[in-house]
Design an enzyme around this catalytic site. Structure first.
Site, PDB file in Angstrom:
ATOM      1  N   GLU A  10     -58.435  12.184 -13.852  1.00  0.00           N
ATOM      2  CA  GLU A  10     -59.385  11.712 -12.846  1.00  0.00           C
ATOM      3  C   GLU A  10     -60.265  12.851 -12.351  1.00  0.00           C
ATOM      4  OE1 GLU A  10     -59.949   8.708 -12.156  1.00  0.00           O
ATOM      5  OE2 GLU A  10     -58.192   7.731 -13.044  1.00  0.00           O
ATOM      6  N   CYS A  54     -52.414   5.690  -6.329  1.00  0.00           N
ATOM      7  CA  CYS A  54     -52.754   6.881  -7.108  1.00  0.00           C
ATOM      8  C   CYS A  54     -53.877   7.667  -6.439  1.00  0.00           C
ATOM      9  CB  CYS A  54     -53.136   6.486  -8.527  1.00  0.00           C
ATOM     10  SG  CYS A  54     -51.777   5.778  -9.479  1.00  0.00           S
ATOM     11  N   HIS A 102     -54.147   9.509 -15.112  1.00  0.00           N
ATOM     12  CA  HIS A 102     -53.726   8.127 -15.322  1.00  0.00           C
ATOM     13  C   HIS A 102     -53.332   7.934 -16.790  1.00  0.00           C
ATOM     14  CE1 HIS A 102     -55.426   6.170 -11.529  1.00  0.00           C
ATOM     15  NE2 HIS A 102     -54.198   5.719 -11.659  1.00  0.00           N
TER      16      HIS A 102
END
Length: 210
Positions: free
Chosen positions: A80, A147, A171
C-alpha cells in the site's frame, strides 16, 4: 543486528481463515543473516489492532515494521502507498469488525494529517516480486477498514515520535483454502504468498543497509 516486526490478522467476516495468520506463523522458522524477525497476530478490532501493534513496536524497537492483511478479490500482492485518516464501514457492507463495530466517517486521529505514506521500499518490492514470477502491484488504496486503521495508526505514531523506522502495509490475496468457503474468489497459494513475503523482507533488509 537489524530488527523487523511483521504483523498479521486473525480471521474475520465469517471466514475461518486469514492467510496472513499462517504467513507470520511460517515466518518464525525463517532466518535472515544479521536480522531478527518478530511476529505479532492482531485482532480484527478497530483501535485495539493498532494498540497491540504499537505496544510491540515500543517493546521490540524494530528498524522496520511490515504489517500484513488480506484483501479478498485482489489477484496480486499489493504493497500500500498511503493510509488515510478515516474509519468507515459503508452502510451496504456486510462486514463489521469482530466485535460488531461499524464506524462511519470517523477520524483515526482527529489531530492527525489526512494521509500518511508508506516508508517501505514498495516499488522495489513490487519489481522484485515480479522478477520472481509473483503477481504484484502498488496499491493506492488501503480502504477504510481495519488494515487502513492499522497502517495509519502505525505511521502516525512513528511520525509523532520521530522514529527512524521504515513502516507500511502489504495486502495479500485470499489463499487457495479460502476458495473452499467462497468458490470463485481470486486466490494465490500459500507457498506463493510466503515467497512474496520473503522477497518483501529481503528488499526491506537491503533498504535498511543503504
Amino acid at each position: 543486528m537489524k530488527k523487523i516486526l511483521i504483523s498479521g490478522f486473525e480471521p474475520f467476516g465469517g471466514s475461518s481463515i486469514n492467510p496472513t495468520e499462517r504467513l507470520i506463523h511460517d515466518m518464525r522458522s525463517e532466518s535472515f543473516e544479521d536480522v531478527e524477525i518478530r511476529t505479532v497476530l492482531l485482532p480484527v478490532h478497530y483501535d485495539e489492532c493498532a494498540e497491540l501493534l504499537l505496544k510491540e513496536v515500543r517493546t521490540f524497537e524494530p528498524d522496520a515494521v511490515i504489517a500484513c492483511g488480506v484483501a479478498g478479490g485482489r489477484t496480486a500482492v499489493t504493497p500500500e502507498r498511503i493510509a488515510i485518516n478515516t474509519k468507515d464501514v459503508p452502510p451496504e457492507s456486510v462486514i463489521a469488525d469482530n466485535r460488531g463495530a461499524r464506524p462511519q466517517d470517523e477520524p483515526i486521529d482527529p489531530d492527525g494529517p489526512d494521509g500518511l505514506f508508506s516508508t517501505l521500499p514498495i516499488r522495489a518490492m513490487v519489481n522484485r516480486m515480479k522478477e520472481a514470477g509473483i503477481p504484484a502491484a502498488v496499491s493506492n488504496t488501503a480502504g477504510t477498514y481495519i488494515c487502513n486503521n492499522t497502517m495509519y495508526a502505525l505511521l502516525n505514531d512513528i511520525r509523532k515520535r520521530q522514529l527512524p523506522i521504515l513502516a507500511g502495509f502489504i495486502h495479500f490475496p485470499a489463499s487457495t483454502e479460502m476458495a473452499l468457503e467462497k468458490p470463485g474468489l481470486p486466490t494465490l497459494s500459500h507457498d506463493t504468498m510466503l515467497r512474496a513475503l520473503k522477497v518483501i523482507v529481503r528488499t526491506t533488509i537491503d533498504e535498511l543497509a543503504e
